[in-house]
Design a protein around this motif. Structure first.
Motif, PDB file in Angstrom:
ATOM      1  N   LYS A  75       0.793  -1.083   0.110  1.00  0.00           N
ATOM      2  CA  LYS A  75      -0.021   0.123  -0.237  1.00  0.00           C
ATOM      3  C   LYS A  75       0.893   1.320  -0.010  1.00  0.00           C
ATOM      4  O   LYS A  75       1.672   1.436   0.741  1.00  0.00           O
ATOM      5  CB  LYS A  75      -0.873   0.144   1.176  1.00  0.00           C
ATOM      6  CG  LYS A  75      -1.995   1.031   1.088  1.00  0.00           C
ATOM      7  CD  LYS A  75      -2.911   1.055   2.435  1.00  0.00           C
ATOM      8  CE  LYS A  75      -3.729   2.172   2.333  1.00  0.00           C
ATOM      9  NZ  LYS A  75      -4.800   2.292   3.426  1.00  0.00           N
ATOM     10  N   LYS A  76       0.676   2.167  -0.814  1.00  0.00           N
ATOM     11  CA  LYS A  76       1.578   3.341  -1.035  1.00  0.00           C
ATOM     12  C   LYS A  76       0.914   4.510  -0.356  1.00  0.00           C
ATOM     13  O   LYS A  76      -0.540   4.662  -0.289  1.00  0.00           O
ATOM     14  CB  LYS A  76       1.650   3.582  -2.565  1.00  0.00           C
ATOM     15  CG  LYS A  76       2.088   2.552  -3.298  1.00  0.00           C
ATOM     16  CD  LYS A  76       3.394   1.920  -2.847  1.00  0.00           C
ATOM     17  CE  LYS A  76       4.224   1.106  -4.028  1.00  0.00           C
ATOM     18  NZ  LYS A  76       3.513  -0.103  -4.136  1.00  0.00           N
ATOM     19  N   SER A  77       1.462   5.462   0.229  1.00  0.00           N
ATOM     20  CA  SER A  77       1.073   6.612   0.843  1.00  0.00           C
ATOM     21  C   SER A  77       0.914   7.681  -0.149  1.00  0.00           C
ATOM     22  O   SER A  77       1.102   7.507  -1.352  1.00  0.00           O
ATOM     23  CB  SER A  77       1.959   6.967   1.680  1.00  0.00           C
ATOM     24  OG  SER A  77       3.306   7.576   1.112  1.00  0.00           O
ATOM     25  N   LEU A  78       0.026   8.918   0.334  1.00  0.00           N
ATOM     26  CA  LEU A  78       0.088   9.959  -0.472  1.00  0.00           C
ATOM     27  C   LEU A  78       1.091  10.600  -1.072  1.00  0.00           C
ATOM     28  O   LEU A  78       1.267  11.044  -2.342  1.00  0.00           O
ATOM     29  CB  LEU A  78      -0.872  11.097   0.450  1.00  0.00           C
ATOM     30  CG  LEU A  78      -1.129  12.333  -0.453  1.00  0.00           C
ATOM     31  CD1 LEU A  78      -2.062  12.046  -1.721  1.00  0.00           C
ATOM     32  CD2 LEU A  78      -1.815  13.385   0.557  1.00  0.00           C
ATOM     33  N   THR A  79       2.285  10.780  -0.413  1.00  0.00           N
ATOM     34  CA  THR A  79       3.675  11.168  -0.659  1.00  0.00           C
ATOM     35  C   THR A  79       4.180  10.447  -1.680  1.00  0.00           C
ATOM     36  O   THR A  79       4.806  10.995  -2.575  1.00  0.00           O
ATOM     37  CB  THR A  79       4.564  11.233   0.602  1.00  0.00           C
ATOM     38  OG1 THR A  79       4.694   9.972   1.205  1.00  0.00           O
ATOM     39  CG2 THR A  79       4.083  12.423   1.587  1.00  0.00           C
ATOM     40  N   TYR A  80       4.062   9.127  -1.834  1.00  0.00           N
ATOM     41  CA  TYR A  80       4.524   8.386  -2.899  1.00  0.00           C
ATOM     42  C   TYR A  80       3.872   8.910  -4.184  1.00  0.00           C
ATOM     43  O   TYR A  80       4.385   8.816  -5.014  1.00  0.00           O
ATOM     44  CB  TYR A  80       4.247   6.859  -2.476  1.00  0.00           C
ATOM     45  CG  TYR A  80       4.399   6.143  -3.892  1.00  0.00           C
ATOM     46  CD1 TYR A  80       5.664   5.810  -4.143  1.00  0.00           C
ATOM     47  CD2 TYR A  80       3.266   5.534  -4.682  1.00  0.00           C
ATOM     48  CE1 TYR A  80       5.897   4.767  -5.228  1.00  0.00           C
ATOM     49  CE2 TYR A  80       3.237   4.951  -5.583  1.00  0.00           C
ATOM     50  CZ  TYR A  80       4.519   4.449  -6.058  1.00  0.00           C
ATOM     51  OH  TYR A  80       4.838   3.809  -7.440  1.00  0.00           O
ATOM     52  N   TRP A  81       2.568   9.155  -4.139  1.00  0.00           N
ATOM     53  CA  TRP A  81       2.011   9.329  -5.284  1.00  0.00           C
ATOM     54  C   TRP A  81       2.189  10.826  -5.855  1.00  0.00           C
ATOM     55  O   TRP A  81       2.267  11.065  -7.186  1.00  0.00           O
ATOM     56  CB  TRP A  81       0.247   9.197  -5.338  1.00  0.00           C
ATOM     57  CG  TRP A  81      -0.070   7.829  -5.330  1.00  0.00           C
ATOM     58  CD1 TRP A  81      -0.609   7.072  -3.980  1.00  0.00           C
ATOM     59  CD2 TRP A  81      -0.031   6.710  -6.101  1.00  0.00           C
ATOM     60  NE1 TRP A  81      -0.769   5.943  -4.279  1.00  0.00           N
ATOM     61  CE2 TRP A  81      -0.454   5.484  -5.404  1.00  0.00           C
ATOM     62  CE3 TRP A  81       0.338   6.750  -7.482  1.00  0.00           C
ATOM     63  CZ2 TRP A  81      -0.431   4.257  -6.136  1.00  0.00           C
ATOM     64  CZ3 TRP A  81       0.401   5.486  -8.179  1.00  0.00           C
ATOM     65  CH2 TRP A  81      -0.105   4.453  -7.579  1.00  0.00           C
ATOM     66  N   LEU A  82       2.487  11.463  -4.838  1.00  0.00           N
ATOM     67  CA  LEU A  82       2.979  12.871  -5.259  1.00  0.00           C
ATOM     68  C   LEU A  82       4.332  12.745  -5.954  1.00  0.00           C
ATOM     69  O   LEU A  82       4.682  13.570  -6.911  1.00  0.00           O
ATOM     70  CB  LEU A  82       3.027  13.710  -3.798  1.00  0.00           C
ATOM     71  CG  LEU A  82       1.816  14.338  -3.400  1.00  0.00           C
ATOM     72  CD1 LEU A  82       1.875  14.990  -2.095  1.00  0.00           C
ATOM     73  CD2 LEU A  82       1.024  15.130  -4.415  1.00  0.00           C
ATOM     74  N   SER A  85       3.820  11.570  -9.318  1.00  0.00           N
ATOM     75  CA  SER A  85       3.309  12.725 -10.355  1.00  0.00           C
ATOM     76  C   SER A  85       4.421  13.741 -10.656  1.00  0.00           C
ATOM     77  O   SER A  85       4.451  14.193 -11.875  1.00  0.00           O
ATOM     78  CB  SER A  85       2.093  13.547  -9.481  1.00  0.00           C
ATOM     79  OG  SER A  85       1.202  12.478  -9.318  1.00  0.00           O
ATOM     80  N   TYR A 169      11.288   3.182  -2.611  1.00  0.00           N
ATOM     81  CA  TYR A 169      10.324   3.296  -1.401  1.00  0.00           C
ATOM     82  C   TYR A 169      10.070   2.011  -0.496  1.00  0.00           C
ATOM     83  O   TYR A 169       9.723   2.094   0.531  1.00  0.00           O
ATOM     84  CB  TYR A 169       9.021   3.943  -2.328  1.00  0.00           C
ATOM     85  CG  TYR A 169       7.764   3.830  -1.359  1.00  0.00           C
ATOM     86  CD1 TYR A 169       7.299   5.067  -0.855  1.00  0.00           C
ATOM     87  CD2 TYR A 169       6.902   2.797  -1.260  1.00  0.00           C
ATOM     88  CE1 TYR A 169       6.018   5.295   0.004  1.00  0.00           C
ATOM     89  CE2 TYR A 169       5.519   2.908  -0.300  1.00  0.00           C
ATOM     90  CZ  TYR A 169       5.396   4.002   0.193  1.00  0.00           C
ATOM     91  OH  TYR A 169       4.198   4.276   0.973  1.00  0.00           O
ATOM     92  N   GLN A 200       8.277   9.774   6.253  1.00  0.00           N
ATOM     93  CA  GLN A 200       7.591   9.781   5.237  1.00  0.00           C
ATOM     94  C   GLN A 200       8.290   9.084   4.032  1.00  0.00           C
ATOM     95  O   GLN A 200       9.252   9.630   3.329  1.00  0.00           O
ATOM     96  CB  GLN A 200       7.166  11.156   4.591  1.00  0.00           C
ATOM     97  CG  GLN A 200       6.189  11.610   5.768  1.00  0.00           C
ATOM     98  CD  GLN A 200       4.967  10.877   5.930  1.00  0.00           C
ATOM     99  OE1 GLN A 200       4.218  10.534   5.046  1.00  0.00           O
ATOM    100  NE2 GLN A 200       4.712  10.543   7.173  1.00  0.00           N
ATOM    101  N   GLY A 202       7.817   8.127   1.198  1.00  0.00           N
ATOM    102  CA  GLY A 202       7.594   8.754  -0.437  1.00  0.00           C
ATOM    103  C   GLY A 202       8.500   9.833  -0.391  1.00  0.00           C
ATOM    104  O   GLY A 202       9.150   9.876  -1.376  1.00  0.00           O
TER     105      GLY A 202
END
Length: 318
Positions: A75-82, A85, A169, A200, A202
């Protein structure tokens, strides 16, 4: 009575991104093997028939390995997806300006084209000895360039960087102790923000990956990053696999072979990782394991060494 789970344990655990990347690399490598055979025998290269054969072989490979490979999903965190992106946006932004660097114009683009030719007659002047190196990473750029155009074809380099970012990560996530989160909860004031930053994965992975040299790879057809995913997979084995557990030595050898095949100078990373691996699993490795693993490791580069011998009489020309 209680049912027993007799399913055989899978000993190769990889992420879906790395699995797709590896399969694509194998497809390109098989294309070169078949094209080399056609080149030597005089048959047409890069034909539809040869590509159908490759699809068939890859299907057999995937089917035969289905019981040995487990696709893991963390499961990836929000900081990973940032972070993901940001890498994609940087790749698109840098891709607006076409790559006209000397190395790319003189030999990387020439090496991208599928098939083999008499380079002394056609490409030796602009390409020099570089056209007798390992063409696999350059070949991997060919399809994205054809599909997306010259400018946006460089986005494949950003996709490789996302794979690297994901692997880093996952490594950091596994290394971070749960106690760190507890200490973070006890911190107060400015230390609470610093502690949050240090937990964090990410953000930490992004800082590790986005070095100055890596940033220069955006929007280019340079292939320096292409071997890193294989090095990181081998590093994950060394960090997290139990030495008492039976390891798949052929898979480790494959990672070493692909790392070397992506760039000859990657030998400086292959050597220490391989030495550590051999020492850790020295009690497991038999003569049979060593022989099969050695063959697996050298197989990727053999296609280019054979071509060099056929063209120059020297496997490592010049």
């Amino acid at each position: 009575g209680e049912k027993m789970n007799c399913k055989r344990e899978r000993n190769i655990k990889i992420s879906i991104l790395f699995a797709i990347y590896t399969l694509y690399a194998i497809v390109v490598l098989l294309s070169d093997w078949i094209d080399l055979c056609c080149y030597i025998t005089g048959f047409p290269q890069a034909s539809i028939v040869s590509r159908i054969i490759i699809v068939f072989i890859c299907t057999l490979i995937v089917y035969s390995l289905r019981s040995k490979i487990e696709i893991i999903c963390i499961k990836k965190s929000l900081t990973y997806w940032l972070g993901v992106s940001s890498i994609i946006l940087l790749g698109i932004f840098k891709g607006i300006v076409p790559d006209t660097s000397a190395d790319v114009m003189n030999y990387h683009l020439l090496a991208q084209s599928p098939g083999f030719m008499h380079n002394f007659s056609y490409n030796i002047a602009p390409g020099d000895f570089q056209l007798f190196g390992f063409a696999l990473p350059d070949r991997m750029f060919y399809l994205p360039r054809i599909l997306l155009g010259y400018r946006m074809g460089t986005i494949f380099g950003s996709i490789v960087l996302i794979i690297i970012y994901t692997q880093v990560y996952e490594i950091i996530k596994n290394l971070l102790d749960e106690n760190i989160a507890i200490y973070w909860g006890k911190a107060s004031g400015a230390w609470k923000h610093i502690a949050w930053l240090l937990t964090q994965e990410g953000i930490l992975a992004f800082l590790v990956v986005m070095t100055h040299d890596v940033a220069l790879q955006f929007g280019t057809y340079m292939v320096d990053l292409f071997g890193i995913p294989f090095a990181l997979e081998l590093l994950k084995i060394l960090l997290f696999q139990d030495t008492e557990k039976r390891q798949n030595h052929v898979y480790a050898a494959f990672l070493c072979g692909m790392l070397f095949c992506m760039k000859m100078t990657n030998i400086v990373y292959v050597f220490p990782l391989l030495c550590i691996y051999l020492y850790r699993y020295r009690k497991q490795i038999t003569i049979k394991d060593f022989a099969i693993s050695f063959f697996t490791a050298v197989l990727p580069v053999c296609v280019y060494l054979i071509y060099n011998i056929a063209e120059t009489g020297n496997p490592v020309f010049p």
